[in-house]
Design an enzyme around this catalytic site. Sequence first.
Site, short mmCIF file in Angstrom:
data_model
loop_
_atom_site.label_atom_id
_atom_site.label_comp_id
_atom_site.label_asym_id
_atom_site.label_seq_id
_atom_site.Cartn_x
_atom_site.Cartn_y
_atom_site.Cartn_z
N GLY A 219 0.75 -1.19 -0.12
CA GLY A 219 -0.12 -0.06 -0.03
C GLY A 219 0.66 1.18 -0.09
N SER A 220 0.42 2.29 0.72
CA SER A 220 1.10 3.71 0.59
C SER A 220 2.39 3.65 1.45
CB SER A 220 0.20 4.70 1.06
OG SER A 220 -1.05 4.78 0.18
N THR A 221 2.61 2.72 1.97
CA THR A 221 4.09 2.80 2.57
C THR A 221 5.18 2.79 1.41
OG1 THR A 221 4.35 0.20 2.72
CG2 THR A 221 3.54 1.44 4.58
N LYS A 223 4.90 4.53 -1.34
CA LYS A 223 4.90 5.70 -1.78
C LYS A 223 6.47 6.35 -1.40
CE LYS A 223 0.33 6.71 -1.83
NZ LYS A 223 -1.09 7.55 -1.14
#
Length: 480
Positions: A219-221, A223
């Site tokens: 997920g957004s980790t 990013k």
Amino acid sequence: MNKPIRRLALFTMALFGVLLLNISWIQTFQAESLREHPYNSRQFLKSLNQHRGSILVGSEEVAYSEPVGGDSERYQRHYENGPMYAPVVGAFRAGSATGIERAANSFLDGSNELLAVNNFRDMLTGEEPKGADVYLTVDSGAQQAAMDGLQSLGKNGAAVALNPQTGAVLASYSSPTYDPNSVASVTNTEEANQNWTELEASEQQPLLNRGLNQVYPPGSTFKVVTAATALENGATPESTQEAPASLDLGQPLPNAWDGPCNGGAPDSLAHSIEISCNTSMANWAIELGGQKLHDQASAFGFNQGPMEIPLPVNESSAPLETDPNILGRAGIGQANIQATPLQMALVAAGVANDGDVMKPYLIDSIQNSNLEEVKAAQPEVAFPDAVSSGTAEDLTRMMIGVTEGDEASGPAGAISGIDVAGKTGTAETGTGHTHNWFISFAPADDPQIAVAVVVENGDASGGAVAAPIAQDMMEAVINE
């Protein structure tokens, strides 16, 4: 007629020759490896009659052996705080072993060649042979905080913590866990074997080390990796991308809220990390291209194959994507991106350590029965210059915004009086549920610990359910 018989005889003799050569090869060159092979149950059965060395966390013996009923011919393995340390220590049982019990078996049972001098000395003095003691890098406070946090949620998941400057594993907890004492009895092996069989058959997979051997969409980790790619290729924290309410990537890719980022204006890289904007980060991935994103992920440890610490660690993958629709989703840690919690802890640790990713390790030192150190950890860089020190500094400031910014997405990971660099993550699983992540390190100006926490099917946000666990783990180390 004699000619076919002669040919058959020669062929038969050749087969016998090959058989003899094979046996000679095995006995001469493979005997040692076969003797030490983890599936050679005879070695473990023999070890029941040996004084096995202890496994220690700090000064606490978390695994040790005692004679059974005063009978020094057989030894029983005991585990203190067994469920808490089981994901790392494993279990030693009749016929097999797991975890550190297996990985460090030759030291624990005294057969390793580094113990030969000590063993010979014991033989001359008439001392009972004893295995070596294995000291782990695990911090008991961080491990306890990981267990308490995941158990309080009643969810499956994992938490891994590293010393970013050395690579030492400070915590590795997996939920659900099990009690190794229940499978280690040498006086009631039938019950112990039944308990093991039930653990193997459980749908909850308590024997699976989720921190090292389970991959998840990060997920957004992820990013952080996408932002690192941008910074390494000429962007600055103030560089912007379009950040609409939704992108058409074959299917709509919306933000976590109903609307655009930054009020509809192009959003800066720093602000996109702070609020965890999906659309701008997907645009960054598409603009940078699949090769650059793949290369940057590989620099942090993705796509590098399995490793041993010495426990086996599964490979994390960030494939080279050429389809813009898939690439955009990969930029926010979805699509085909798969990571172990250890891998995401390595990403955080690499940023914390000025761009160098240290090789993770679980064994700090090994001492023989005379308390002499026979082996000590030698920290080494696994992936040098994953990012430049300048990029690491920019990422650190951006990640501090996640816990302290005006629109912080992970304030539950903050620690009063200490700057914490973090990143939240909420990963879609395709089942209608979400896994929830938080990665972080602290203190941001002098990092002592880097953490990755994942909560399976948390169905919330990483900032809500994973960040508090990471916070407790960081505080446990910082406040020692």
